[in-house]
Design a protein around this motif. Structure first.
Motif, PDB file in Angstrom:
ATOM      1  N   PHE A  27       2.474 -54.548  24.648  1.00 33.37           N
ATOM      2  CA  PHE A  27       2.206 -55.161  23.387  1.00 33.37           C
ATOM      3  C   PHE A  27       1.965 -54.263  22.377  1.00 33.37           C
ATOM      4  O   PHE A  27       2.798 -54.096  21.345  1.00 33.37           O
ATOM      5  N   SER A  28       0.858 -53.551  22.453  1.00 34.84           N
ATOM      6  CA  SER A  28       0.697 -52.671  21.462  1.00 34.84           C
ATOM      7  C   SER A  28       1.584 -51.403  21.163  1.00 34.84           C
ATOM      8  O   SER A  28       2.119 -51.307  19.878  1.00 34.84           O
ATOM      9  N   ALA A  29       2.186 -50.923  22.081  1.00 38.69           N
ATOM     10  CA  ALA A  29       3.320 -50.031  22.117  1.00 38.69           C
ATOM     11  C   ALA A  29       4.439 -50.407  21.361  1.00 38.69           C
ATOM     12  O   ALA A  29       5.300 -49.725  20.640  1.00 38.69           O
ATOM     13  N   ARG A  30       4.772 -51.664  22.034  1.00 33.05           N
ATOM     14  CA  ARG A  30       5.987 -52.276  21.196  1.00 33.05           C
ATOM     15  C   ARG A  30       5.943 -52.945  19.880  1.00 33.05           C
ATOM     16  O   ARG A  30       7.045 -52.896  18.998  1.00 33.05           O
ATOM     17  N   VAL A  31       4.955 -52.984  19.498  1.00 37.83           N
ATOM     18  CA  VAL A  31       4.661 -53.467  17.897  1.00 37.83           C
ATOM     19  C   VAL A  31       4.269 -52.634  17.026  1.00 37.83           C
ATOM     20  O   VAL A  31       4.638 -52.380  15.959  1.00 37.83           O
ATOM     21  N   PHE A  32       3.132 -51.676  17.268  1.00 36.64           N
ATOM     22  CA  PHE A  32       2.508 -51.052  16.611  1.00 36.64           C
ATOM     23  C   PHE A  32       2.657 -49.482  16.803  1.00 36.64           C
ATOM     24  O   PHE A  32       2.676 -49.164  17.933  1.00 36.64           O
ATOM     25  N   THR A  33       2.802 -48.566  15.766  1.00 32.39           N
ATOM     26  CA  THR A  33       2.997 -47.300  15.834  1.00 32.39           C
ATOM     27  C   THR A  33       1.466 -46.569  16.206  1.00 32.39           C
ATOM     28  O   THR A  33       0.422 -47.274  15.903  1.00 32.39           O
ATOM     29  N   PRO A  34       1.454 -45.276  16.529  1.00 26.50           N
ATOM     30  CA  PRO A  34       0.141 -44.825  16.851  1.00 26.50           C
ATOM     31  C   PRO A  34      -0.763 -44.858  15.918  1.00 26.50           C
ATOM     32  O   PRO A  34      -1.989 -44.801  15.580  1.00 26.50           O
ATOM     33  N   GLU A  35      -0.430 -44.340  14.535  1.00 19.99           N
ATOM     34  CA  GLU A  35      -0.892 -44.548  13.076  1.00 19.99           C
ATOM     35  C   GLU A  35      -1.504 -45.881  12.702  1.00 19.99           C
ATOM     36  O   GLU A  35      -2.688 -45.799  12.400  1.00 19.99           O
ATOM     37  N   GLU A  36      -1.091 -46.916  13.139  1.00 17.18           N
ATOM     38  CA  GLU A  36      -1.461 -48.185  12.806  1.00 17.18           C
ATOM     39  C   GLU A  36      -2.502 -48.333  13.747  1.00 17.18           C
ATOM     40  O   GLU A  36      -3.497 -49.248  13.220  1.00 17.18           O
ATOM     41  N   VAL A  37      -2.198 -48.061  15.148  1.00 14.46           N
ATOM     42  CA  VAL A  37      -3.514 -48.287  15.952  1.00 14.46           C
ATOM     43  C   VAL A  37      -4.706 -47.514  15.654  1.00 14.46           C
ATOM     44  O   VAL A  37      -5.781 -48.196  15.782  1.00 14.46           O
ATOM     45  N   LYS A  38      -4.621 -46.389  15.262  1.00 14.37           N
ATOM     46  CA  LYS A  38      -5.648 -45.484  14.708  1.00 14.37           C
ATOM     47  C   LYS A  38      -6.278 -46.332  13.506  1.00 14.37           C
ATOM     48  O   LYS A  38      -7.525 -46.180  13.520  1.00 14.37           O
ATOM     49  N   TYR A  39      -5.496 -46.581  12.510  1.00  6.23           N
ATOM     50  CA  TYR A  39      -6.155 -47.124  11.470  1.00  6.23           C
ATOM     51  C   TYR A  39      -7.092 -48.696  11.887  1.00  6.23           C
ATOM     52  O   TYR A  39      -8.103 -48.580  11.446  1.00  6.23           O
TER      53      TYR A  39
END
Length: 129
Positions: A27-39
């Motif tokens: 889910f996370s990889a399909r929806v969010f970019t690595p920079e968004e996850v970091k934030y």
């Protein structure tokens, strides 16, 4: 000038449940970019609200496109980050960027807000005609 608008609201709990399942990585990889996850992960207590606000933002941008998520944009092709003052901004990649250019769009503005239970986003795309 033409202005395209999109808005979305989402329950924070829906995003929390999707992130906390054993399929979280997908889910996370399909929806969010690595920079968004970091934030979002840096927000500790309000990380789920931050994820939900970005999810709503991606939906709002895709609605401003007039197409929704799918044909002309994938979730992870719409990235929402914050500048040094905290103002959100949008980066586009892949099909989303190509569609933005096809529209002849000049800019995207976005605003995000959330409380404990809900996140909301509003996006505008300007087209110089």
């Amino acid at each position: 000038m033409e202005i395209l608008i999109g808005t979305d609201i989402i329950e924070v709990e829906r995003i929390r449940a999707s992130l906390d399942t054993k399929l979280n990585g997908k889910f996370s990889a399909r929806v969010f970019t690595p920079e968004e996850v970091k934030y979002c992960e840096s927000k500790s207590a309000s990380k789920y609200q931050s994820y939900a606000a970005r999810f709503a933002g991606k939906e709002a941008v895709s609605k401003a496109f007039g197409t929704g998520i799918g044909e002309n944009a994938l979730f992870n092709e719409i990235e929402i980050l914050n500048d040094k003052w905290g103002k959100p901004y949008v980066n586009l990649y892949g099909r989303a960027k190509k569609y933005f250019e096809t529209l002849g769009a000049a800019s995207i503005s976005i605003t995000l807000s959330h409380c404990k239970e809900y996140a909301v986003a509003y996006a505008t795309i300007t087209i110089d005609k």
